[in-house]
Design a protein around this motif. Sequence first.
Motif, PDB file in Angstrom:
ATOM      1  N   LYS A 157       0.824  -1.195   0.000  1.00 20.89           N
ATOM      2  CA  LYS A 157       0.000   0.000   0.000  1.00 20.89           C
ATOM      3  C   LYS A 157       0.867   1.257   0.000  1.00 20.89           C
ATOM      4  CE  LYS A 157      -4.193  -1.859   2.105  1.00 20.89           C
ATOM      5  NZ  LYS A 157      -5.234  -1.659   3.129  1.00 20.89           N
ATOM      6  N   LYS A 158       0.272   2.366  -0.409  1.00 22.43           N
ATOM      7  CA  LYS A 158       0.974   3.637  -0.392  1.00 22.43           C
ATOM      8  C   LYS A 158       1.329   4.016   1.048  1.00 22.43           C
ATOM      9  CE  LYS A 158      -1.380   5.165  -4.584  1.00 22.43           C
ATOM     10  NZ  LYS A 158      -2.344   6.105  -5.191  1.00 22.43           N
ATOM     11  N   SER A 159       2.396   4.746   1.200  1.00 20.98           N
ATOM     12  CA  SER A 159       2.945   5.039   2.522  1.00 20.98           C
ATOM     13  C   SER A 159       1.924   5.681   3.455  1.00 20.98           C
ATOM     14  CB  SER A 159       4.173   5.959   2.397  1.00 20.98           C
ATOM     15  OG  SER A 159       5.176   5.351   1.629  1.00 20.98           O
ATOM     16  N   GLN A 160       1.120   6.570   2.921  1.00 22.27           N
ATOM     17  CA  GLN A 160       0.181   7.287   3.783  1.00 22.27           C
ATOM     18  C   GLN A 160      -0.927   6.394   4.340  1.00 22.27           C
ATOM     19  OE1 GLN A 160       0.797   7.896   0.576  1.00 22.27           O
ATOM     20  NE2 GLN A 160      -0.965   8.720  -0.536  1.00 22.27           N
ATOM     21  N   TYR A 161      -1.020   5.184   3.801  1.00 23.38           N
ATOM     22  CA  TYR A 161      -2.062   4.265   4.274  1.00 23.38           C
ATOM     23  C   TYR A 161      -1.487   3.118   5.103  1.00 23.38           C
ATOM     24  CZ  TYR A 161      -4.779   6.704   0.728  1.00 23.38           C
ATOM     25  OH  TYR A 161      -5.394   7.684  -0.025  1.00 23.38           O
ATOM     26  N   GLU A 162      -0.213   3.164   5.393  1.00 19.72           N
ATOM     27  CA  GLU A 162       0.435   2.039   6.044  1.00 19.72           C
ATOM     28  C   GLU A 162       0.387   2.076   7.568  1.00 19.72           C
ATOM     29  OE1 GLU A 162       1.592  -0.762   5.249  1.00 19.72           O
ATOM     30  OE2 GLU A 162       1.549  -0.657   3.078  1.00 19.72           O
ATOM     31  N   SER A 163       0.726   3.204   8.152  1.00 19.49           N
ATOM     32  CA  SER A 163       0.941   3.215   9.599  1.00 19.49           C
ATOM     33  C   SER A 163      -0.279   3.675  10.388  1.00 19.49           C
ATOM     34  CB  SER A 163       2.160   4.091   9.938  1.00 19.49           C
ATOM     35  OG  SER A 163       1.997   5.384   9.371  1.00 19.49           O
ATOM     36  N   VAL A 164      -0.615   4.963  10.281  1.00 15.45           N
ATOM     37  CA  VAL A 164      -1.705   5.513  11.074  1.00 15.45           C
ATOM     38  C   VAL A 164      -3.040   5.178  10.427  1.00 15.45           C
ATOM     39  CG1 VAL A 164      -2.697   7.599  12.047  1.00 15.45           C
ATOM     40  CG2 VAL A 164      -0.225   7.375  11.848  1.00 15.45           C
ATOM     41  N   THR A 165      -3.995   4.709  11.210  1.00 15.90           N
ATOM     42  CA  THR A 165      -5.330   4.384  10.724  1.00 15.90           C
ATOM     43  C   THR A 165      -6.360   5.271  11.409  1.00 15.90           C
ATOM     44  OG1 THR A 165      -5.720   2.718  12.433  1.00 15.90           O
ATOM     45  CG2 THR A 165      -4.607   1.980  10.415  1.00 15.90           C
ATOM     46  N   PRO A 166      -7.560   5.383  10.858  1.00 15.07           N
ATOM     47  CA  PRO A 166      -8.602   6.178  11.521  1.00 15.07           C
ATOM     48  C   PRO A 166      -8.860   5.725  12.955  1.00 15.07           C
ATOM     49  CG  PRO A 166      -9.249   5.690   9.289  1.00 15.07           C
ATOM     50  CD  PRO A 166      -7.991   4.910   9.550  1.00 15.07           C
ATOM     51  N   LYS A 167      -8.717   4.432  13.218  1.00 15.66           N
ATOM     52  CA  LYS A 167      -8.920   3.927  14.575  1.00 15.66           C
ATOM     53  C   LYS A 167      -7.868   4.474  15.522  1.00 15.66           C
ATOM     54  CE  LYS A 167      -9.444  -0.354  17.209  1.00 15.66           C
ATOM     55  NZ  LYS A 167      -9.418  -1.828  17.156  1.00 15.66           N
ATOM     56  N   ASP A 168      -6.625   4.575  15.036  1.00 15.49           N
ATOM     57  CA  ASP A 168      -5.564   5.137  15.870  1.00 15.49           C
ATOM     58  C   ASP A 168      -5.862   6.575  16.254  1.00 15.49           C
ATOM     59  OD1 ASP A 168      -4.109   2.764  15.665  1.00 15.49           O
ATOM     60  OD2 ASP A 168      -3.115   3.416  13.813  1.00 15.49           O
ATOM     61  N   LEU A 169      -6.484   7.322  15.345  1.00 11.97           N
ATOM     62  CA  LEU A 169      -6.807   8.729  15.589  1.00 11.97           C
ATOM     63  C   LEU A 169      -8.179   8.912  16.206  1.00 11.97           C
ATOM     64  CD1 LEU A 169      -5.459  10.202  12.227  1.00 11.97           C
ATOM     65  CD2 LEU A 169      -4.300  10.115  14.436  1.00 11.97           C
ATOM     66  N   GLN A 170      -8.842   7.785  16.505  1.00 14.16           N
ATOM     67  CA  GLN A 170     -10.185   7.809  17.104  1.00 14.16           C
ATOM     68  C   GLN A 170     -11.158   8.610  16.239  1.00 14.16           C
ATOM     69  OE1 GLN A 170      -9.702   9.214  21.128  1.00 14.16           O
ATOM     70  NE2 GLN A 170      -8.763   7.306  21.819  1.00 14.16           N
ATOM     71  N   MET A 171     -11.101   8.342  14.941  1.00  5.29           N
ATOM     72  CA  MET A 171     -11.976   9.019  13.995  1.00  5.29           C
ATOM     73  C   MET A 171     -13.079   8.080  13.516  1.00  5.29           C
ATOM     74  SD  MET A 171      -9.081  10.913  11.671  1.00  5.29           S
ATOM     75  CE  MET A 171     -10.313  11.400  10.451  1.00  5.29           C
ATOM     76  N   ASP A 172     -14.254   8.633  13.326  1.00  2.12           N
ATOM     77  CA  ASP A 172     -15.369   7.882  12.753  1.00  2.12           C
ATOM     78  C   ASP A 172     -15.398   8.138  11.251  1.00  2.12           C
ATOM     79  OD1 ASP A 172     -16.231   6.868  15.196  1.00  2.12           O
ATOM     80  OD2 ASP A 172     -17.433   8.660  15.609  1.00  2.12           O
ATOM     81  N   VAL A 173     -15.258   7.069  10.476  1.00  3.51           N
ATOM     82  CA  VAL A 173     -15.266   7.201   9.018  1.00  3.51           C
ATOM     83  C   VAL A 173     -16.350   6.313   8.432  1.00  3.51           C
ATOM     84  CG1 VAL A 173     -12.827   7.783   8.861  1.00  3.51           C
ATOM     85  CG2 VAL A 173     -13.513   5.386   8.805  1.00  3.51           C
ATOM     86  N   SER A 174     -16.837   6.706   7.263  1.00  2.22           N
ATOM     87  CA  SER A 174     -17.876   5.933   6.579  1.00  2.22           C
ATOM     88  C   SER A 174     -17.278   4.680   5.961  1.00  2.22           C
ATOM     89  CB  SER A 174     -18.541   6.787   5.493  1.00  2.22           C
ATOM     90  OG  SER A 174     -19.101   7.955   6.041  1.00  2.22           O
ATOM     91  N   SER A 175     -18.070   3.628   5.941  1.00  2.00           N
ATOM     92  CA  SER A 175     -17.614   2.388   5.332  1.00  2.00           C
ATOM     93  C   SER A 175     -17.580   2.546   3.819  1.00  2.00           C
ATOM     94  CB  SER A 175     -18.555   1.236   5.707  1.00  2.00           C
ATOM     95  OG  SER A 175     -18.213   0.066   5.011  1.00  2.00           O
ATOM     96  N   LYS A 176     -16.440   2.144   3.212  1.00  2.00           N
ATOM     97  CA  LYS A 176     -16.312   2.256   1.765  1.00  2.00           C
ATOM     98  C   LYS A 176     -17.028   1.133   1.040  1.00  2.00           C
ATOM     99  CE  LYS A 176     -11.910   4.695   2.029  1.00  2.00           C
ATOM    100  NZ  LYS A 176     -10.468   4.697   1.685  1.00  2.00           N
ATOM    101  N   GLY A 177     -17.259   0.029   1.734  1.00  2.00           N
ATOM    102  CA  GLY A 177     -18.034  -1.060   1.167  1.00  2.00           C
ATOM    103  C   GLY A 177     -17.382  -1.726  -0.029  1.00  2.00           C
ATOM    104  N   TYR A 178     -18.220  -2.281  -0.883  1.00  2.00           N
ATOM    105  CA  TYR A 178     -17.789  -3.081  -2.032  1.00  2.00           C
ATOM    106  C   TYR A 178     -17.643  -2.187  -3.261  1.00  2.00           C
ATOM    107  CZ  TYR A 178     -17.899  -6.854  -5.490  1.00  2.00           C
ATOM    108  OH  TYR A 178     -17.612  -7.714  -6.522  1.00  2.00           O
ATOM    109  N   SER A 179     -16.533  -2.335  -3.968  1.00  2.00           N
ATOM    110  CA  SER A 179     -16.309  -1.544  -5.180  1.00  2.00           C
ATOM    111  C   SER A 179     -16.953  -2.212  -6.389  1.00  2.00           C
ATOM    112  CB  SER A 179     -14.807  -1.368  -5.436  1.00  2.00           C
ATOM    113  OG  SER A 179     -14.224  -0.583  -4.425  1.00  2.00           O
ATOM    114  N   SER A 180     -17.632  -1.409  -7.195  1.00  2.00           N
ATOM    115  CA  SER A 180     -18.265  -1.908  -8.417  1.00  2.00           C
ATOM    116  C   SER A 180     -17.493  -1.411  -9.629  1.00  2.00           C
ATOM    117  CB  SER A 180     -19.717  -1.424  -8.502  1.00  2.00           C
ATOM    118  OG  SER A 180     -20.478  -1.904  -7.408  1.00  2.00           O
ATOM    119  N   VAL A 181     -17.379  -2.267 -10.637  1.00  2.95           N
ATOM    120  CA  VAL A 181     -16.664  -1.910 -11.862  1.00  2.95           C
ATOM    121  C   VAL A 181     -17.624  -1.206 -12.816  1.00  2.95           C
ATOM    122  CG1 VAL A 181     -15.365  -2.787 -13.827  1.00  2.95           C
ATOM    123  CG2 VAL A 181     -15.108  -3.876 -11.596  1.00  2.95           C
ATOM    124  N   LEU A 182     -17.288   0.036 -13.191  1.00  2.00           N
ATOM    125  CA  LEU A 182     -18.109   0.803 -14.124  1.00  2.00           C
ATOM    126  C   LEU A 182     -17.626   0.627 -15.562  1.00  2.00           C
ATOM    127  CD1 LEU A 182     -18.409   4.144 -12.091  1.00  2.00           C
ATOM    128  CD2 LEU A 182     -19.995   2.205 -12.118  1.00  2.00           C
TER     129      LEU A 182
END
Length: 234
Positions: A157-182
Amino acid sequence: MFDFWQGAEGLPVYGYMIRATIVYFYIFLIVKVLGQRSMSSIDALDFIFGVVIGDILGEPLTDGELPLAGPVGAAAMTAGLHLSLSLFALKAPRFRRIIEDEPIILMKHGVILHKQLRKAKITLEAFLMDLRLKDANDLTEVDYAILEMNGSISVIKKSQYESVTPKDLQMDVSSKGYSSVLIEDGNIIDANVKKFGSLDWLREQVHKHGYKNPKEIFVMTIDETGQIYTSPKS
């Protein structure tokens, strides 16, 4: 007395049981000698070894008339060749490329390399499935995806997505769910487009992401939050 080893017509049940015990521990010993690599990484060489050993030692377990000495010797020879090739490959990098497939980069810097997918004979659907199994459903987070020599796909994964997560920052984020191919290989997937908008909406998204028409796009996906990922054909 040694009918279980030499083979005999009408071999009694206990003879088959003794043969099975001998073969089981014999294969266990071979695997131990060869090392755990044969168990953890099944490449072409390991697959061939497994098929041949199974065929050699499987027949005398079902045919009591066959002597056990020949198959045991043949299995030892096969294991010796397998071990020799593995050791030689460790010392000769050029020879290693002959018996072991090189890793194939399927995605580089967030761009899916469709020519590499075709080279590896992997469909887009199978590739996306493997990414989901690696917890990489969001394609915008993926830097590299590599087909390893044992057939599995590893994800970096890209560096910015490797270490710190929303859970670490105690952030509430929306679920991205399942990706559909357009869009897949320049073709619009109408059934998926209708879930999110019209064809006019899709054309607007195509232009918004810097493309003149869908034919220039290898894949375009959208997740349940509306985030769109695109990868060009070239």
